[in-house]
Design a protein around this motif. Sequence first.
Motif, short mmCIF file in Angstrom:
data_model
loop_
_atom_site.label_atom_id
_atom_site.label_comp_id
_atom_site.label_asym_id
_atom_site.label_seq_id
_atom_site.Cartn_x
_atom_site.Cartn_y
_atom_site.Cartn_z
N CYS A 18 -67.95 47.48 31.37
CA CYS A 18 -68.70 47.70 32.62
C CYS A 18 -67.81 47.39 33.83
N ALA A 19 -67.04 46.34 33.73
CA ALA A 19 -66.14 45.96 34.83
C ALA A 19 -65.09 47.04 35.07
N GLY A 20 -64.56 47.61 34.00
CA GLY A 20 -63.57 48.68 34.15
C GLY A 20 -64.14 49.91 34.82
N VAL A 21 -65.33 50.31 34.39
CA VAL A 21 -66.00 51.47 34.99
C VAL A 21 -66.29 51.19 36.47
N SER A 22 -66.81 50.00 36.75
CA SER A 22 -67.13 49.63 38.14
C SER A 22 -65.89 49.64 39.02
N ALA A 23 -64.79 49.11 38.50
CA ALA A 23 -63.55 49.09 39.28
C ALA A 23 -63.07 50.50 39.60
N LEU A 24 -63.12 51.39 38.61
CA LEU A 24 -62.71 52.77 38.86
C LEU A 24 -63.62 53.45 39.87
N TYR A 25 -64.93 53.25 39.73
CA TYR A 25 -65.89 53.90 40.62
C TYR A 25 -65.74 53.40 42.06
N HIS A 26 -65.63 52.10 42.24
CA HIS A 26 -65.51 51.56 43.60
C HIS A 26 -64.16 51.93 44.22
N THR A 27 -63.13 52.03 43.41
CA THR A 27 -61.84 52.50 43.91
C THR A 27 -61.94 53.96 44.34
N LEU A 28 -62.66 54.77 43.56
CA LEU A 28 -62.87 56.16 43.94
C LEU A 28 -63.56 56.27 45.29
N ILE A 29 -64.61 55.52 45.49
CA ILE A 29 -65.33 55.57 46.77
C ILE A 29 -64.41 55.19 47.92
N GLN A 30 -63.68 54.10 47.79
CA GLN A 30 -62.78 53.68 48.87
C GLN A 30 -61.65 54.68 49.08
N SER A 31 -61.16 55.27 48.01
CA SER A 31 -60.09 56.26 48.12
C SER A 31 -60.57 57.52 48.83
N VAL A 32 -61.76 58.00 48.47
CA VAL A 32 -62.32 59.18 49.16
C VAL A 32 -62.50 58.85 50.64
N SER A 33 -63.01 57.67 50.92
CA SER A 33 -63.24 57.26 52.30
C SER A 33 -61.95 57.22 53.12
N ARG A 34 -60.88 56.73 52.53
CA ARG A 34 -59.63 56.51 53.27
C ARG A 34 -58.62 57.65 53.18
N LEU A 35 -58.71 58.44 52.11
CA LEU A 35 -57.64 59.41 51.87
C LEU A 35 -58.06 60.87 51.91
N ALA A 36 -59.35 61.14 51.80
CA ALA A 36 -59.81 62.53 51.73
C ALA A 36 -60.44 62.95 53.04
N SER A 37 -60.19 64.17 53.42
CA SER A 37 -60.77 64.70 54.66
C SER A 37 -62.03 65.50 54.31
N CYS A 38 -63.11 64.77 54.07
CA CYS A 38 -64.38 65.41 53.74
C CYS A 38 -65.53 64.45 54.06
N GLU A 39 -66.70 65.03 54.14
CA GLU A 39 -67.90 64.23 54.32
C GLU A 39 -68.43 63.87 52.93
N PHE A 40 -68.97 62.66 52.81
CA PHE A 40 -69.52 62.25 51.53
C PHE A 40 -70.63 61.24 51.75
N GLU A 41 -71.39 61.02 50.71
CA GLU A 41 -72.51 60.09 50.76
C GLU A 41 -72.52 59.30 49.44
N VAL A 42 -72.86 58.03 49.53
CA VAL A 42 -73.01 57.19 48.34
C VAL A 42 -74.46 56.75 48.27
N ARG A 43 -75.08 56.97 47.12
CA ARG A 43 -76.46 56.55 46.90
C ARG A 43 -76.49 55.57 45.72
N GLU A 44 -77.25 54.50 45.88
CA GLU A 44 -77.40 53.52 44.81
C GLU A 44 -78.87 53.17 44.68
N HIS A 45 -79.35 53.17 43.44
CA HIS A 45 -80.74 52.82 43.19
C HIS A 45 -80.88 52.26 41.78
#
Length: 85
Positions: A18-45
């Motif tokens: 679970c920790a490995g999956v979480s680390a990859l997912y949160h890194t993806l979110i931060q990477s998209v935020s900082r490195l990609a030129s696109c609009e995105f949304e994160v939803r958690e429930h």
Amino acid sequence: MNVSGHAGYNTKGNDIVCAGVSALYHTLIQSVSRLASCEFEVREHRGDHELIVYGPSSEARLLIRSFLIGMREIERAYPHYVRVK
């Protein structure tokens, strides 16, 4: 892209899968935020996480492909605990 559930490899807070999956997912979110030129949304429930990329850029596509490589490696190492669809 959706990430949901608990791996069940170990108790909550001690689950390396679970920790490995979480680390990859949160890194993806931060990477998209900082490195990609696109609009995105994160939803958690309630343990379900969703990343929605609008008009994905080439950077976002590459970052998502990289995330999937990592996820498939975790799935390969722990096939009873992770499933990539």
